[in-house]
Design an enzyme around this catalytic site. Structure first.
Site, PDB file in Angstrom:
ATOM      1  N   GLU A 211       0.866  -1.177   0.000  1.00  0.00           N
ATOM      2  CA  GLU A 211       0.000   0.000   0.000  1.00  0.00           C
ATOM      3  C   GLU A 211       0.903   1.227   0.000  1.00  0.00           C
ATOM      4  O   GLU A 211       2.065   1.150   0.398  1.00  0.00           O
ATOM      5  CB  GLU A 211      -0.856   0.063   1.267  1.00  0.00           C
ATOM      6  CG  GLU A 211      -1.916  -0.998   1.401  1.00  0.00           C
ATOM      7  CD  GLU A 211      -2.665  -0.901   2.723  1.00  0.00           C
ATOM      8  OE1 GLU A 211      -3.513  -1.763   2.962  1.00  0.00           O
ATOM      9  OE2 GLU A 211      -2.382   0.027   3.523  1.00  0.00           O
ATOM     10  N   HIS A 249       8.045  15.249   8.875  1.00  0.00           N
ATOM     11  CA  HIS A 249       9.347  15.463   8.244  1.00  0.00           C
ATOM     12  C   HIS A 249      10.347  14.454   8.762  1.00  0.00           C
ATOM     13  O   HIS A 249      11.137  13.907   8.025  1.00  0.00           O
ATOM     14  CB  HIS A 249       9.861  16.857   8.591  1.00  0.00           C
ATOM     15  CG  HIS A 249       9.039  17.950   8.005  1.00  0.00           C
ATOM     16  ND1 HIS A 249       8.975  18.196   6.661  1.00  0.00           N
ATOM     17  CD2 HIS A 249       8.223  18.857   8.592  1.00  0.00           C
ATOM     18  CE1 HIS A 249       8.167  19.222   6.439  1.00  0.00           C
ATOM     19  NE2 HIS A 249       7.691  19.633   7.604  1.00  0.00           N
TER      20      HIS A 249
END
Lengths: 293, 389, 293, 389
Positions: A211, A249
């Protein structure tokens, strides 16, 4: 052979007396799996549809020789149940339960992997494992599967069914189908299962179903390029999914991957493995590879 | 769940992590009042989930209650998007914080890293900017430390972050004392991320969190009742809200084919094949495992309420989910709803034959069936385009 | 050869700038040990008697290639220092510090042992390790040792010195002397060190020095009977010590041993190894065995 | 540190572990007053560190303040010894506790097990008796569970203890709720043992700790300031107390050769060789590692104050300990003390030559030296026996 489960599997179900546990364990038994015990604290000594119930897994293992467990308890008890199986000497633990906190799993998986090479935890949040014709542990409908040479490993549950179904339509059976679950911290990842398929003489070819998100597929491609002699056909769901919220991040810094469909497809193609566009095409590519072989 | 800055900071405060004094305001008037309370120089900050709010005018430094009023009014008018220009979002609140002199800005974050299955902490003296850019251009300026959750953060981890991240000597003590608190917050809140960018050294030598991006692990909600309250502040569109009330995982999209499926993977795959068939999905709706007739019925109702939807594709491969219950839900929904768009149903897996028979026994003009997923996708797309099928 | 430390040892000292750390590390260096770094947070970039100081072990390892560490920090910081060395890739960690809480050590030792076969933690509360003529890491006075064929392992610090001294008096040198420390949860136990001596071609014979209490000696005897081809001379201090407070009942149930001098002596004699009555007799028995060989 | 029962129970109470209501009394009058407060039926229990106090008359069930007064007076008169008949100890306090009906007695303990390096928990329905005996005769009645301290006690550990230990159904819930609290206490107190024998099921269906043997890890004192207070209640003889004040590890023995050494192993070995030489040690005194001149001087002073001492054997093998400092301490002590028993000194190891030279340069009529440990032992014993050496 097959991997993880087979004729020698002796299954204890944690949460057997619950409604879902009872339903699916019954189907597993009807499929031919040796269901030897259930565990429900406080109900030890009773019997559930012919299966003896124990207070603890330790007792179930001691009394019945169970070597495989299926965890069907609510999420808040799942980490405890997995550890109980592990500490009781169970070698294959299949955790179906979904919505288990990621921190629980990081602790449990880290603990088990640091200590044992010979214990496999599959899941949580997974459909389980089936070795067609031998044993079925989990919720994969046995009737859609048939014995054969294809190993299947998938992050997605229902895509296991869909792709098995597609393979069966083309007359191609499976050695073992493994749903590893889509959670952030799975007990086994693609690489764990690929290495077992590589070692399994019954498996000729592997279908890998991923996925978008994370970098498990990218790592699997890199590993397989070095370590797999058997062909892999890859498929990833989510090519057209709306870009969800990005991973932090920090995550991207670590994995170096954005986890996109393209990144995953590029990784497998670079490793020399074909990437299918949809579940139907997976089966077609597999059929093509088999006719060439 | 991605928390708003003000929510994250409220949580951090409970772990004794220094954050600037501030007030949340829902109107320009409240913002002006907050400024009067906090003193002359304040920052008015939009509270949105998307990144890059500063570049879009969502952070304003002002010096009076009047200026704060105006700044808040401007911010409430902005439609924020993410860095790729998507995801229109309005700020329902602003955070008004006392502003002070800064000597230095650092970067500090903790995540639960799925690759290593451990916590990962990152610290850098290059704060206040895009840390991914810093990682590309100056990786030595970033300290990365993995922390085994079985052991937790040890003092040496904190030292490796502070010394390895080149934190200024004046800020070391403050940073060394904040790191264990951040880690405790990470673990005790079941956060999958806490990112402080920037962590600052103030003019008077204090170290504090000037921003906070906290992401909580929804699966851990059962042991944190306060998750519910935090969630209440997050706006979702009407359809998503209704779906949530019914315990359904729905994401609104822009197309015209309504999608219902079981399992995130199969639903994503359904989106893919609808796209390949030339269509476009109106939503992502995963009914999850073991869906009941009621869940299916509710799902159909919510989707049919979207006027954009021209056809519906119900794609079920039963495992825990039983196809007979799915069929029951569909039949029930068709009986009580005035459905005027075609529904293409494809059932396979657990009790599929039974489900198919139930649908065949309860014919409805809008109800179509298909044998394969690709066939169903094509049929649903054709119907959405007004083509008979 | 020798075990644990030798010519290739590159030593980093945690707590080098403290008075005891400075004194003993200086002696280790004077003995010939390659002292490559010291670690004192906040003093990184400075120099201590010619040795560069770093803020962290990680930095010291990266900059100097250190492979061995000596922990000389106060007890409350010892567990953290040991973990820092381990996570920085140090392979031999010698912890001199005494009075480290047992729970800290159970966590640290359990963590390290579950993860790594190739890392040795010696101590805490130990005098360290010396491979005479090669390297000295710890506080064992180098001048009393000489190179030779006897491996020595001891729970007691000062008895290491005493017995080395006795051996030296009879002209018998040592391959390596290891003080494992007398704490309830040592990083390495007798069996860990015996197995290294068994594998070390330079070691011909092993002296094992125990104490009353616990069952480490009894377990070592049972293990050695099965696994050691080399002779062992055993000595246990405390034969005439006043019976101290007994271990808890629970402890005795687990170990099945009362930890008495007699229990330990019986275990070694039953395993075919001689037991000396005092340190002087240790050396005499060793000399006797060597003259027979 | 072995805590008294009342100390252990006070700590357990902080972790919400049920214990009987009780009062500590230091006099028969206080015992009588406590009984008045607690109600009619109480148990008066001696507070001593040795086991088997019950068989020695240290536990008395009484029904009135008058009876409690008499029971306490009797208990204060008993000299308790351990099971081997050693270690005379008086009870300075009694614990007066409300007595109630008991339906069942169980055994429950947690230790930090040195062999497995893990916590070990033991539970059994055979409580109130010698668990080692139960282990021999009926091992199946005992559940033993190891707990990795990195993971801590999980619910399944508690279930294995309760079901494996055959705890009555009525007591299960109470026991399952007490076990995590006991484990938390074990970890947070840095205890090396918590033994509850018996854990009882009361007439009204409650589960509580009727006794408690808690042992704390002295090395963890730095993070538990309350250790100091607890320690203050433990009587030691005058010499041991003084030694402790100076940070010395001294155990008083019955012989006449005073022993000073560095390192527990060497001191134990010194006791052995003194015994083999026909003598008998007056004490065990370990000056530890890195002893200073002051420590040596204090040690000599404390030992010479014992009138039983006929000679002193100082046995030092320097490692961290520097023999020059040892010699300095001896010389300093001889200068300020009026030493009238012979001292045999044996120095080897770090700076031994320097130390020996210092002693040779500072002759004293009572100061003798020896080259070997065995030689020194023989000399010290001979001198104690009044034989010249």
């Amino acid at each position: 052979m097959a991997i993880l489960i087979d004729d020698s599997t002796k299954l204890v179900v944690q949460g057997l007396t619950g409604s879902e546990g009872s339903f699916h364990a019954g189907r597993n038994r009807d499929y031919g799996t040796q269901l030897v015990a259930g565990v429900t604290p406080g109900k030890g000594g009773t019997d559930h549809n012919g299966t003896p119930i124990f207070h603890t897994v330790e007792e179930a293992v001691r009394e019945t020789g169970a070597n495989t467990s299926m965890v069907f308890v609510p999420a808040r008890f799942a980490a405890d149940a997995i550890l109980e199986s592990y500490e009781s000497g169970i070698k294959t633990i299949v955790a179906i339960t979904e919505h288990v906190p990621a921190l629980d799993m990081a602790r449990v998986v880290g603990y088990i992997r640091a200590r044992s090479d010979d214990v496999s935890l599959i899941g949580p949040n997974c459909p389980g494992v089936i070795s067609p014709g031998k044993a079925n542990v989990g919720i994969i409908p046995g009737e859609i599967c048939s014995p054969g040479p294809v190993g299947l490993v998938s992050r997605s549950g229902t895509l296991v069914y869909q792709i098995v179904h597609e393979l069966t339509q083309l007359g191609i059976g499976q050695s073992t189908c493994v749903g590893i679950g889509g959670d952030p911290v799975p007990g086994s990842d693609f690489i764990d299962v690929l290495s077992k398929f590589e070692a399994d003489p019954e498996t000729e070819l592997v279908v890998l179903v991923g996925e978008i998100g994370g970098d498990a597929e990218e790592r699997a491609a890199a590993w397989a390029k070095q370590n797999m002699s058997k062909p892999i056909v890859a498929y990833f769901a989510g090519r057209e999914a709306p870009p969800g919220k990005r991973m932090g991040h920090a995550g991207a810094i670590v994995s170096g991957s954005k986890g996109t469909w393209q990144a995953k497809a590029d990784a497998f193609e670079a490793a020399g493995f074909p990437v299918a566009k949809n579940p139907t095409q997976v089966a077609e590519i597999v059929a093509g590879l088999r006719s060439k072989a | 769940m991605d928390l708003f800055e003000y929510q994250g900071k409220e949580l951090l405060r409970k772990f004794e992590i220094p954050v600037p004094e501030g007030r949340v305001a829902s109107t320009p008037e409240e913002a002006s009042e907050a400024t009067r309370f906090l003193g002359s120089r304040v920052v008015v900050k939009a509270q949105v989930a998307v990144g890059g709010r500063g570049k879009q005018g969502g952070v304003k430094l002002v010096s009076s209650p009047e200026e704060a009023h105006e700044a808040a009014a401007q911010i409430f008018d902005i439609t924020f998007t993410d860095q790729e220009g998507r995801g229109a979002e309005r700020s329902k609140r602003v955070l008004v914080e006392r502003a002070g002199e800064l000597k230095a800005e650092y970067y500090c974050s903790f995540i639960l890293d799925r690759t290593s299955r451990k916590h990962l902490a990152i610290m850098s003296s290059e704060g206040g900017m895009d840390i991914e850019e810093v990682n590309r251009t100056n990786p030595d300026a970033i300290a990365k430390v993995t922390i085994d959750p079985l052991l937790g953060l040890s003092d040496f981890h904190a030292r490796e972050l502070v010394f390895g991240g080149n934190i200024d000597e004046e800020a070391r003590k403050g940073a060394l004392s904040i790191l264990p608190k951040l880690y405790r917050a990470l673990v005790e809140l079941d956060a999958s991320q806490i990112e402080i960018n920037p962590l600052v050294l103030t003019g008077d030598g204090k170290v504090m969190a000037l921003d906070a991006k906290v992401i909580l692990d929804d699966s851990a909600a059962f042991r944190h009742p306060f998750y519910e309250e935090l969630k209440a502040a997050h706006e979702v569109n009407e359809q998503e809200r209704k779906a949530k009330e019914h315990g359904l995982n729905l994401i609104k999209l822009d197309g015209d084919v309504g999608i219902i499926g079981n399992g995130a993977g199969l639903v994503m795959s359904t989106l893919d094949v609808v796209k390949d068939a030339g269509g476009s999905a109106a939503n992502f709706l995963d009914v999850g495992g073991g869906a009941s007739a009621e869940v299916l019925s509710n799902s159909l109702q919510i989707i049919t309420e979207n006027p954009e939807v021209k056809s519906i594709f119900i794609n079920i491969f039963g495992g825990i989910t039983r196809c007979d219950l799915v069929a029951e839900g569909i039949i029930h929904a068709l009986a009580r709803l005035d459905v005027d768009v075609p529904i293409v149903v494809r059932l396979d897996g657990t009790n599929a034959e039974q489900g198919r028979k139930m649908l065949a026994d309860a014919p409805h003009p809008m109800l179509k069936t298909a044998d394969t997923m690709l066939g169903a996708a094509e049929k649903a797309v054709a119907l959405a385009h007004g083509e008979g099928a």
